[in-house]
Scaffold this active site. Structure first.
Site, PDB file in Angstrom:
ATOM      1  CB  CYS A  33      -2.938  -0.994  -5.853  1.00 23.11           C
ATOM      2  SG  CYS A  33      -2.229  -0.307  -4.339  1.00 23.11           S
ATOM      3  CB  CYS A 102       1.948  -3.475   0.354  1.00 22.54           C
ATOM      4  SG  CYS A 102       0.655  -3.891  -0.815  1.00 22.54           S
TER       5      CYS A 102
END
Length: 123
Positions: A33, A102
């Site tokens: 990402c 995350c």
């Protein structure tokens, strides 16, 4: 999609920046990402007295960075090592499943900063 707490930390992130001459530095990234987090910590008498972050990434990555520095400040090294990806996500009142990576980055970056601190103490 995002909780109000995620949006609050994204729009008003806490502890942005870098500690000068930190006691520990941890960096973590996800090549898929493109998110990259750097956490710096100041430690006094075994307790994290300051933590700052620099993050290049999505809103969730910024919110996680902000939250994890808030959670780490004031904790002993041993207490800070117990901060997990789940505890960060819980403090943010949840993250979408596709953004859970995350919280992994935040917890891993903090652990690396603590490991760096411990390595410096051995020298």
């Amino acid at each position: 999609m995002y909780s109000a707490k995620v949006m609050e930390h994204f729009m008003n992130p806490r502890n942005v920046g870098e500690i000068e001459n930190p006691d520990g530095v941890g960096e973590e990234g996800n090549p898929t990402c493109g998110d990259v987090m750097k956490i710096t910590i100041r430690v006094s008498e075994g307790r994290i007295v300051d933590a700052k972050f620099q993050t290049f990434g999505c809103g969730a990555a910024i919110a996680v960075s902000s939250m994890i520095t808030e959670m780490a400040k004031g904790k002993t090294i041993e207490e800070a090592l117990l901060i997990s990806k789940e505890s960060v996500a819980n403090e943010l009142e949840g993250l979408p499943a596709q953004k859970m990576h995350c919280s992994n980055l935040g917890a891993d970056a903090l652990r690396k900063a603590i490991a760096d601190y411990k390595d410096k103490q051995k020298k």
